[in-house]
Design a protein around this motif. Sequence first.
Motif, PDB file in Angstrom:
ATOM      1  N   GLY A  59       0.838  -1.211   0.000  1.00 51.79           N
ATOM      2  CA  GLY A  59       0.000   0.000   0.000  1.00 51.79           C
ATOM      3  C   GLY A  59       0.865   1.249   0.000  1.00 51.79           C
ATOM      4  N   SER A 134      -9.111  -1.800  -4.813  1.00 50.65           N
ATOM      5  CA  SER A 134      -7.996  -1.472  -5.708  1.00 50.65           C
ATOM      6  C   SER A 134      -8.429  -1.500  -7.171  1.00 50.65           C
ATOM      7  N   GLY A 226     -14.268  -3.450   9.443  1.00 53.61           N
ATOM      8  CA  GLY A 226     -14.226  -4.891   9.645  1.00 53.61           C
ATOM      9  C   GLY A 226     -13.014  -5.474   8.931  1.00 53.61           C
TER      10      GLY A 226
END
Length: 495
Positions: A59, A134, A226
């Motif tokens: 990332g 993404s 979550g």
Amino acid sequence: MIYKHDQTSIQGFLEDTSNLKTGHTPGVYFPETTDELSELLKNAVKKHQRFTIAGNGTGTTGGRIPLGDYVISMQKLNRIGEVVQLSGDSAYITVQAGALLDDVQKKVEQNGWFYPPDPTEKLCFIGSTIANNSSGARTFKYGPTRKHIARILVVLPQGDLLNLRRGTCIADKNGIFRLTLPDTGHIEFQMPQYLMPDTSKHNAGYYSKEGMDLIDLFIGSEGTLGVVAEADLMLIPHPEAIISCLVYFKNLDDLFRFIRLIKDPENALKPRAIEFFDKNSIAFLAAQYPEVPSDSSGAIFLEQETTPETEETDLDILFEKMESCHAMTDESWIALDRDEQVRLHEFRHTLPLLVNDWLSKQNESKISTDMAVPEEAFRELFDFYCESCEQQGFVYIIFGHIGNAHVHLNILPRNREEFLQAKALYRKFIAKALALGGTLSAEHGIGKLKAEYLIEMYHERGIQEMVRVKKYLDPFLVLNRGNLIPVAYLETENY
Ligand SMILES: Cc1cc2nc3c(=O)[nH]c(=O)nc-3n(C[C@H](O)[C@H](O)[C@H](O)COP(=O)(O)OP(=O)(O)OC[C@H]3O[C@@H](n4cnc5c(N)ncnc54)[C@H](O)[C@@H]3O)c2cc1C
């Protein structure tokens, strides 16, 4: 469950590709089953633990870097199931969150199927690509990750398991979601109340659309609502053949005209990727690829799916469009077989490596944009990028997903002073993109690096909407503190 806390084995969890250096953690948990993951979260409040979720660290926004919280590594939850065919042209595969995208793509390809999402860097985990929605080059044709997810199994911040199949929990006309959880029982809450920008890609803040599916709230929420534990990925038949090419132009106006022609709905070609390299990117690449023409103002990388029967006609149309836009046809690179296409892909992937190499010699971090704007505003933003960087004498490159009116501008500072000037300019770029109706992030997300800028896009009201949803699902702020929503907004009592 394995737990590590010695600094040498957990040091890597304090990093991703953002260059953020403030990460620290007491230790890293490695759950091997969804139940272990659920237990960890069920006990979090009792044990005064908060968690940052770690994928594989590719990332770009510091999302997985803990700011003092424990880390949950997804790497042991990495099982990949078998392809299940649903019809002649559709199938799915069940994968756990820690499966590598590269492994999943290879496995489905071996079975004749295709999973379109491809965020350039293949060494990422599937769960992270879902958490970050993404995208990448093929998003031009296939849309971002969310379009390809049929089901997710999410472990909620208090440990409840939510098995969410697309189409089974839709916001009603008042925007209310209603669902029943195994431990907590019935819950209901309202989706975020704001409009998303009218860009073809957008990945900044929680998803919000009338009649939206709850699955889309979790997809792209950057692990703040979550932990994605497992997913069913939808597959389509693998294309029979591909035409890949890199087309150079002497004149930038011709290049922009070429894009318009290629994107024209009347055009018989329907490329899956339209990518851009500016003259500075080309100059970087020339260091390793001497055949690159030195008098080019920019290049377009294009990928068209085809068949042995249609390849010749598709090539004729492509050449005709190149000629009509005065492309540098003789210098352009047309890759028709697999080996040549691999070489062309390597060429594209060499750019970030060369840039990182250059930067490491300067000992500075790049300033990188990820904004997208509506199609008709793109040229204005592009010219603003170039003129601003030229005026300030920066070393910079512009490349990326021009088909989606979304390019990355990287300013490459040579010293601290330039870094600070570039950071100030970055704020002006955000203001310009937002004034043009754009988004702060089209694909890389917000993470920790860009959280401070989100207010400029959503203003106080929009941020408070995100806080409301976050606090409903994660009242004790157990997950991914610092991501997406600036910490200061979560700590205030005004929500
Ligand atoms: C050279 C390069 C090119 C890239 N190009 C693109 C591109 O074209 N398009 C694009 O979209 N991205 C691109 N990226 C960014 C990156 O690859 C993606 O964001 C990817 O999804 C990150 O995966 P990861 O496993 O490395 O996640 P990490 O970096 O480890 O984590 C990313 C975020 O996801 C959260 N997370 C991880 N797993 C889970 C989970 N199971 N549940 C909930 N949250 C979770 C983390 O907390 C963190 O916030 C690029 C990166 C590099 C280095």
